[in-house]
Design an enzyme around this catalytic site. Structure first.
Site, PDB file in Angstrom:
ATOM      1  N   ASP A   1      52.156  13.345 -42.310  1.00  0.00           N
ATOM      2  CA  ASP A   1      51.112  13.398 -43.336  1.00  0.00           C
ATOM      3  C   ASP A   1      51.695  13.427 -44.745  1.00  0.00           C
ATOM      4  O   ASP A   1      50.996  13.129 -45.705  1.00  0.00           O
ATOM      5  CB  ASP A   1      50.256  14.655 -43.160  1.00  0.00           C
TER       6      ASP A   1
ATOM      7  N   ASP B   1      38.421   9.361 -46.840  1.00  0.00           N
ATOM      8  CA  ASP B   1      38.385  10.442 -47.846  1.00  0.00           C
ATOM      9  C   ASP B   1      37.782  10.067 -49.192  1.00  0.00           C
ATOM     10  O   ASP B   1      37.574  10.948 -50.024  1.00  0.00           O
ATOM     11  CB  ASP B   1      39.792  11.006 -48.113  1.00  0.00           C
TER      12      ASP B   1
END
Length: 727
Positions: free
Chosen positions: A667, A442
């Site tokens: 997550d 990311d």
């Protein structure tokens, strides 16, 4: 009109290292100890209490609750400790503590229990002294029959090994993982502990190894620490880190101590870590005869002809959950536990394991374990994730890291994170291990699309993401059996041409700035820890029903790549055109992109039924998210294709399907549930796209923090897998 591209897709990470639910210490058999519940005809409930790991100053516990009476709609479990155990965090219920008394109220999704049904909960606790398991549990006020497992000896890693001189081996460290040894801690008073991890290590003649020194909590003033060899084999010596200062800025960032081995000695050396006002701790290092291996060639496709390493820490998590199930589901879970997953080095402590990483294995132990698991001369793939940039995940909250730009983050990243990793990996450069390193998920994508976010703007203007990644590529590429794969987000993030074009330019800029240039990058990975399907089997981006193409509907918003495969094909074409070798490989993380839930279509919707393109897409797509930008603990998701090398002959540069994300690890959590967390993980929350449209998060309720094993969602992932899991 053309919809604006998605601009703020924050991505939560669910790595292993932020504290796992069931990081059970494994013996040679690789099985977690699970206690049997004592039968009782007098009780309407039964409780299993299992200490999965104990690292001397804390422990992780898993509790299984079984309703053996009439069905109930909600429950509250209560029990008491006899020592000073203090709740750190808990999951799958609302945990509270008053003195020695602990209470857990059911979550919204696990409160209803039919007769014979079970619920699983877990927590982490801190303690000092003796950790005695509770013996009495009540459920809704009624005493339950109970059983508990013996508390494990505090330890970081544990497998048995033959004598290091028993037989020649290509490995530079000739023995597998060290035997169990308590992780050393030394009291400095007021709850502050001096920590050293791992407790034991091995190093071959002529090579170096590292261990880390840190504190359990921030000191009121800086502490000077000295490290020296104090007894045993004189062939090992401290070459750096003999004098360390731990302060309020770095107390929780294990500082590396480098130990070098001479060319002739063998045997164990005791290293003493001491500081004024603290009880000294010791670490044991063993010098081994140098292995007989030679430097391997750096191949084009590391997956071809290789076996895969399975991380015992993940197997332990899954086996603990499988033990609470039965029949086909339990067998399917056990099958998943035998699959290779990424080893997430998501904080400095994850390098060293033990008390620095909730009792998990150190990187050196994982590599030694891989050597023990290899078969003859066949290479073995060990996937690791490099993931600790300063101000990491700048557009999200669930997975922010430990380093910051304002606190010398880049220096800590390079010297205390990348350098020790590279040192440990280099000790195995003459082995059959092929390390696949996924570099900073990311990070670069955030620089492309999210500069409007203050943290991302700071990461860009300071250059820490680019500089840190270039440093990591340089250090790791220099090791011949390490293969670097840069993260390229996914099709729902960089798929639009206005995002893909600058992204490709940025990747080329980063690679060209390294010492080896484009050669420092072996390939790219998409969909890391995400949910985008590999293919949409029943439609293409360009087909239409009412004159408008599939990619024009709101769900795709004119993104021409509606799946990962076509996205990777285009990325490969653009990246090689920008200067990368035509031999670069593409990887797709398929750990959670199966979408085999009951609503999955089995064919394209008939155009006589679906008379508009929007209707056709809604009834034909397998991606069951309301919004492609959803990313946190998705409802109805399922495990995708199993890890596999060279899965498609039509795209030879797709080198593998991989499971970088361990299925079942959360997550992130959300503020309404935990008091901290990311609103994107709130099942009642919303998020927006680049045009201001609002969507539900689609998140599974009552999620634990990032990296914790999430039993309820893991069960869903297994049940909704596509292809179905074949035990």
């Amino acid at each position: 009109m053309k919809f604006a591209r998605l601009m703020s897709l924050g991505r939560g990470r669910a790595r292993r290292g932020v504290m796992a639910v069931v990081a059970a210490v494994l013996g040679a058999s690789g099985l977690a100890a699970i206690a049997a519940t004592q039968a009782s005809a007098q009780s309407d409930c039964a409780v299993q209490y299992v200490v999965n790991s104990d690292w001397g100053t804390g422990f992780s516990v898993a509790i299984n609750i079984t309703d053996e009476g009439p069905a109930i709609s909600s429950w509250t479990l209560a029990y008491s400790y006899t020592g000073n155990q203090t709740l750190s965090d808990g999951w799958s219920g609302t945990w509270t503590q008053s003195g020695e008394n602990v209470s857990v109220a059911s979550a919204s999704w696990n409160g209803s229990l039919a007769t014979g049904a079970s619920a699983q909960i877990g927590a982490n606790f801190n303690y000092s002294g003796t950790n005695t398991a509770p013996t009495t549990f009540t459920l809704n006020g009624e005493t339950c029959s109970s059983g508990s497992s013996p508390t494990p000896t505090p330890t970081g890693t544990a497998t048995s090994s033959p004598s290091p001189t028993a037989s020649p081996t290509p490995s530079p460290t000739a023995s597998p993982t060290p035997s169990p040894t308590p992780s050393p801690t030394g009291s400095c008073g007021s709850g502050e502990m001096l920590l050293a991890n791992p407790a034991t290590f091995s190093v071959s003649q002529g090579q170096s190894e590292v261990f880390g020194v840190s504190l359990s909590e921030a000191p009121t003033s800086s502490i000077s620490v000295s490290v020296a060899s104090t007894s045993g084999n004189t062939g090992l010596s401290v070459t750096s880190g003999s004098s360390i200062t731990l302060s309020s800025s770095n107390w929780n960032l294990p500082q590396p101590v480098t130990v070098a081995a001479n060319s002739s000695s063998t045997g164990a050396t005791t290293f003493t870590v001491s500081a004024s006002g603290c009880t000294s701790v010791t670490v044991s290092g063993t010098e081994l005869v140098k292995g007989t291996g030679s430097t391997p060639s750096h191949v084009v496709n590391p997956f071809t002809g290789s076996t895969w390493y399975v991380n015992p820490d993940y197997t332990s998590e899954v086996d603990a959950e499988a033990a609470t199930q039965s029949g086909t589901l339990a067998e399917q879970m056990e099958t998943i536990g035998d699959e290779p997953t990424g080893i997430w080095l998501d904080h400095i402590g994850a390098i060293y394991g033990g008390t620095a990483d909730n009792g998990r294995m150190s990187l050196q132990s994982e590599l030694a374990n891989a050597i023990a698991d290899e078969s003859g001369s066949t290479p073995i793939i060990v996937p690791i994730v490099i993931y600790d940039l300063p101000d990491r995940d700048c557009a999200a909250l669930a997975s922010n890291g430990e380093l910051s730009i304002s606190n010398n983050g880049l220096q800590y990243y390079e010297q205390d994170y990348i350098n020790p990793i590279a040192q440990i990996l280099s000790d195995y450069e003459n082995s059959n291990i092929r390390v696949v390193a996924v570099i900073e998920p990311d990070s670069l994508p955030n620089l492309v699309t999210n500069e409007s976010v203050t943290n991302c703007a700071d990461a860009n203007s300071s250059g820490v993401y680019v500089d840190g990644i270039e440093y990591a590529l340089n250090k790791l590429h220099a090791i011949p059996n390490v293969y670097n794969y840069l993260d390229i987000a996914h099709s729902a993030w960089l798929g639009w041409p206005s995002n893909m074009t600058p992204a490709v330019s940025l990747y080329a800029q980063v690679a060209e700035a390294t010492t080896a240039g484009f050669a420092s990058v072996d390939g790219f990975i998409s969909n890391t820890a995400n949910y985008i399907p590999t293919t949409e089997p029943y439609m293409t981006a360009t087909e239409s029903v009412d004159g408008d193409p599939v990619d024009s509907v709101l769900f795709y918003s004119y993104d021409p790549y509606i799946e990962e495969l076509t996205y990777d094909e285009e990325m490969y074409s653009d990246l090689t055109a920008a200067g990368f070798s035509s031999n670069v490989g593409m990887l797709i993380d398929t750990s959670r992109n199966g979408w085999g839930d009951p609503s999955r279509p089995t064919a394209a919707c008939s155009t006589t039924t679906c008379t508009t393109t929007t209707e056709f897409v809604n009834d034909s797509k397998v991606d069951d998210q309301p919004f492609r930008g959803d990313w946190c603990n998705q409802e109805n998701a399922g495990i995708g294709a199993l890890p596999q090398a060279n899965p498609l002959s039509s795209f030879p540069n797709l080198y593998a399907y991989v499971w970088i994300k361990p299925p079942g690890e959360s997550d992130g959590t959300y503020p309404a549930y935990s008091g901290t967390g990311d609103p994107h993980c709130d099942p009642n929350g919303t998020q927006t796209d680049g045009s201001g449209n609002t969507y539900p998060t689609n998140s599974f309720p009552d999620s634990p923090p990032a990296g914790h094993f999430f039993a309820a969602e893991f069960t869903q992932l297994v049940q909704y897998a596509d292809p179905a899991i074949n035990p």
